[in-house]
Design a protein around this motif. Structure first.
Motif, PDB file in Angstrom:
ATOM      1  N   ALA A   1      66.910  69.918  24.133  1.00 40.07           N
ATOM      2  CA  ALA A   1      65.918  68.859  24.290  1.00 40.07           C
ATOM      3  C   ALA A   1      66.598  67.664  24.953  1.00 40.07           C
ATOM      4  O   ALA A   1      67.599  67.153  24.445  1.00 40.07           O
ATOM      5  CB  ALA A   1      65.335  68.469  22.942  1.00 40.07           C
ATOM      6  N   VAL A   2      66.065  67.230  26.078  1.00 36.05           N
ATOM      7  CA  VAL A   2      66.676  66.164  26.882  1.00 36.05           C
ATOM      8  C   VAL A   2      65.858  64.881  26.713  1.00 36.05           C
ATOM      9  O   VAL A   2      64.632  64.885  26.884  1.00 36.05           O
ATOM     10  CB  VAL A   2      66.731  66.558  28.366  1.00 36.05           C
ATOM     11  CG1 VAL A   2      67.399  65.454  29.179  1.00 36.05           C
ATOM     12  CG2 VAL A   2      67.498  67.871  28.532  1.00 36.05           C
TER      13      VAL A   2
ATOM     14  N   LEU B   1      62.381  70.324  27.787  1.00 34.86           N
ATOM     15  CA  LEU B   1      63.221  71.314  27.116  1.00 34.86           C
ATOM     16  C   LEU B   1      63.802  72.233  28.174  1.00 34.86           C
ATOM     17  O   LEU B   1      63.069  72.827  28.969  1.00 34.86           O
ATOM     18  CB  LEU B   1      62.418  72.154  26.116  1.00 34.86           C
ATOM     19  CG  LEU B   1      61.766  71.472  24.931  1.00 34.86           C
ATOM     20  CD1 LEU B   1      61.144  72.527  24.022  1.00 34.86           C
ATOM     21  CD2 LEU B   1      62.765  70.652  24.150  1.00 34.86           C
ATOM     22  N   GLN B   2      65.120  72.326  28.187  1.00 35.68           N
ATOM     23  CA  GLN B   2      65.786  73.311  29.032  1.00 35.68           C
ATOM     24  C   GLN B   2      65.965  74.572  28.186  1.00 35.68           C
ATOM     25  O   GLN B   2      66.602  74.540  27.131  1.00 35.68           O
ATOM     26  CB  GLN B   2      67.152  72.795  29.479  1.00 35.68           C
ATOM     27  CG  GLN B   2      67.096  71.567  30.369  1.00 35.68           C
ATOM     28  CD  GLN B   2      68.475  71.000  30.667  1.00 35.68           C
ATOM     29  OE1 GLN B   2      69.449  71.330  29.988  1.00 35.68           O
ATOM     30  NE2 GLN B   2      68.565  70.148  31.680  1.00 35.68           N
ATOM     31  N   LEU B   3      65.413  75.672  28.646  1.00 35.88           N
ATOM     32  CA  LEU B   3      65.443  76.919  27.881  1.00 35.88           C
ATOM     33  C   LEU B   3      66.241  77.972  28.631  1.00 35.88           C
ATOM     34  O   LEU B   3      66.071  78.154  29.839  1.00 35.88           O
ATOM     35  CB  LEU B   3      64.023  77.438  27.650  1.00 35.88           C
ATOM     36  CG  LEU B   3      63.078  76.486  26.932  1.00 35.88           C
ATOM     37  CD1 LEU B   3      61.646  77.007  26.997  1.00 35.88           C
ATOM     38  CD2 LEU B   3      63.497  76.301  25.480  1.00 35.88           C
TER      39      LEU B   3
ATOM     40  N   VAL C   1      60.051  73.455  29.558  1.00 39.95           N
ATOM     41  CA  VAL C   1      58.875  72.740  29.052  1.00 39.95           C
ATOM     42  C   VAL C   1      59.003  71.294  29.513  1.00 39.95           C
ATOM     43  O   VAL C   1      59.954  70.604  29.147  1.00 39.95           O
ATOM     44  CB  VAL C   1      58.774  72.800  27.519  1.00 39.95           C
ATOM     45  CG1 VAL C   1      57.581  71.968  27.028  1.00 39.95           C
ATOM     46  CG2 VAL C   1      58.630  74.241  27.044  1.00 39.95           C
ATOM     47  N   VAL C   2      58.064  70.847  30.346  1.00 41.44           N
ATOM     48  CA  VAL C   2      58.069  69.481  30.884  1.00 41.44           C
ATOM     49  C   VAL C   2      57.196  68.599  29.994  1.00 41.44           C
ATOM     50  O   VAL C   2      56.072  68.979  29.649  1.00 41.44           O
ATOM     51  CB  VAL C   2      57.541  69.460  32.331  1.00 41.44           C
ATOM     52  CG1 VAL C   2      57.498  68.034  32.867  1.00 41.44           C
ATOM     53  CG2 VAL C   2      58.412  70.340  33.225  1.00 41.44           C
ATOM     54  N   ILE C   3      57.713  67.405  29.635  1.00 38.12           N
ATOM     55  CA  ILE C   3      56.992  66.489  28.742  1.00 38.12           C
ATOM     56  C   ILE C   3      56.983  65.104  29.374  1.00 38.12           C
ATOM     57  O   ILE C   3      58.041  64.571  29.716  1.00 38.12           O
ATOM     58  CB  ILE C   3      57.636  66.441  27.347  1.00 38.12           C
ATOM     59  CG1 ILE C   3      57.753  67.860  26.757  1.00 38.12           C
ATOM     60  CG2 ILE C   3      56.841  65.543  26.406  1.00 38.12           C
ATOM     61  CD1 ILE C   3      58.658  67.967  25.569  1.00 38.12           C
ATOM     62  N   ARG C   4      55.802  64.510  29.512  1.00 36.67           N
ATOM     63  CA  ARG C   4      55.670  63.206  30.148  1.00 36.67           C
ATOM     64  C   ARG C   4      54.674  62.339  29.375  1.00 36.67           C
ATOM     65  O   ARG C   4      53.874  62.846  28.586  1.00 36.67           O
ATOM     66  CB  ARG C   4      55.189  63.363  31.597  1.00 36.67           C
ATOM     67  CG  ARG C   4      56.159  64.103  32.506  1.00 36.67           C
ATOM     68  CD  ARG C   4      57.412  63.275  32.781  1.00 36.67           C
ATOM     69  NE  ARG C   4      58.293  63.928  33.752  1.00 36.67           N
ATOM     70  CZ  ARG C   4      59.269  64.744  33.440  1.00 36.67           C
ATOM     71  NH1 ARG C   4      59.500  65.033  32.153  1.00 36.67           N
ATOM     72  NH2 ARG C   4      60.046  65.278  34.367  1.00 36.67           N
ATOM     73  N   GLU C   5      54.728  61.036  29.622  1.00 38.98           N
ATOM     74  CA  GLU C   5      53.715  60.140  29.061  1.00 38.98           C
ATOM     75  C   GLU C   5      52.333  60.518  29.590  1.00 38.98           C
ATOM     76  O   GLU C   5      51.349  60.530  28.858  1.00 38.98           O
ATOM     77  CB  GLU C   5      54.022  58.689  29.439  1.00 38.98           C
ATOM     78  CG  GLU C   5      55.280  58.109  28.806  1.00 38.98           C
ATOM     79  CD  GLU C   5      55.036  57.566  27.408  1.00 38.98           C
ATOM     80  OE1 GLU C   5      53.872  57.568  26.961  1.00 38.98           O
ATOM     81  OE2 GLU C   5      56.014  57.144  26.769  1.00 38.98           O
ATOM     82  N   GLU C   6      52.280  60.844  30.891  1.00 40.40           N
ATOM     83  CA  GLU C   6      51.032  61.236  31.527  1.00 40.40           C
ATOM     84  C   GLU C   6      51.299  62.399  32.473  1.00 40.40           C
ATOM     85  O   GLU C   6      52.372  62.499  33.074  1.00 40.40           O
ATOM     86  CB  GLU C   6      50.425  60.066  32.312  1.00 40.40           C
ATOM     87  CG  GLU C   6      50.048  58.874  31.449  1.00 40.40           C
ATOM     88  CD  GLU C   6      49.498  57.720  32.282  1.00 40.40           C
ATOM     89  OE1 GLU C   6      49.501  57.849  33.528  1.00 40.40           O
ATOM     90  OE2 GLU C   6      49.068  56.712  31.692  1.00 40.40           O
TER      91      GLU C   6
END
Length: 257
Positions: free
Chosen positions: A44-45, A96-98, A118-123
């Motif tokens: 998790a970055v 997340l780097q998997l 898995v890409v995670i952003r505010e928007e």
């Protein structure tokens, strides 16, 4: 008086329950549904939260690992924090780097590995956001296949794992498995990667094996010292090779013709 106290107790309990139900979790669960002998390792970055100007010296402690020692201790469920404070800097998870591993032999190096994200952003634009089911689970899919080749003077079989993303209808993507979410989507939810393995393997490199009735035969090339050993139009001279368990064979994967 006792009746009044009882009513007060019930009222306070109800308020507490409502309050708890409104509190959102600051974590989510990542998990994976994988074929036998498959494992994942995750990192998790974290990056500074929106509006923050702070930095972390050298990026130290901005990566949190899961299943780092997947050979010895593997857990399919990983609880990922959405927010962390590192060196006094408020941070959020950005992706997340998997790494997807699959073992095929008993030697320590007998494994293939590929990646997913898995890409995670505010928007995020709606078209890039995965949806959640009524039970707060979201799925993204991939398909993996082993590519085989020979290595070394004994022409020992080694395998490379090749994974591609797949949509809900089974249509393969060009790239690796990937999914996108916003931070407010993930609170208290579960994200699951589902991987299926293609049963049929294929050669890693073209013009090195010849397809025959019962499998594949390895072109001889210039001899065992020829590491590439391309066929170059010679489809009559073949070599033996060694399986990962040490067995000497002439045809892959059945070993004997």
């Amino acid at each position: 008086m006792k009746l009044l106290r009882a009513h007060l107790f019930l009222l306070i309990s109800a308020v507490l329950l409502v309050g708890c139900s409104l509190v959102k979790s600051d974590t989510f669960i990542f998990t994976a549904d994988l074929p036998p002998n498959f494992y994942y390792r995750a990192s998790a970055v974290y990056v500074p939260a929106k509006g923050e100007t702070c930095t972390v010296p050298g990026g130290k402690n901005t990566h949190v690992g899961f299943n780092r020692h997947w050979r010895k201790e593997y857990k399919p469920d990983s609880e990922i924090a959405l927010y962390r404070t590192v060196s006094g800097c408020p941070m959020v998870v950005s992706h997340l780097q998997l790494q997807i591993y699959s073992t095929y032999g008993n030697d320590r190096g007998d494994f293939g590995v590929d990646k997913a994200t898995v890409v995670i952003r505010e928007e995020l634009p709606a078209k890039f956001q995965k949806e959640f089911s009524v039970n707060d689970e979201s799925y993204f899919h991939g398909q993996c296949q082993f590519l085989f080749r020979t290595s070394g003077g004994k022409r020992r079989i080694v395998k490379i794992l090749d994974c591609k993303g797949e949509d809900e209808n089974g249509v393969l993507a060009r790239g690796r498995p990937v999914a996108g979410y916003t931070l407010d989507q993930l609170q208290g939810k579960t994200v699951k990667l589902q991987i299926k393995l293609v049963k049929e393997e294929k050669p890693y490199m073209g013009d090195t094996w010849v397809k025959v009735k019962n499998g594949w035969k390895r072109c001889m090339g210039k001899g065992f010292e020829d590491q590439y050993a391309f066929c170059n139009g010679n489809y009559k001279d073949f070599s033996g090779f060694m399986m990962p368990d040490g067995k000497q064979c002439t045809i892959y994967p059945g070993c004997t013709e």
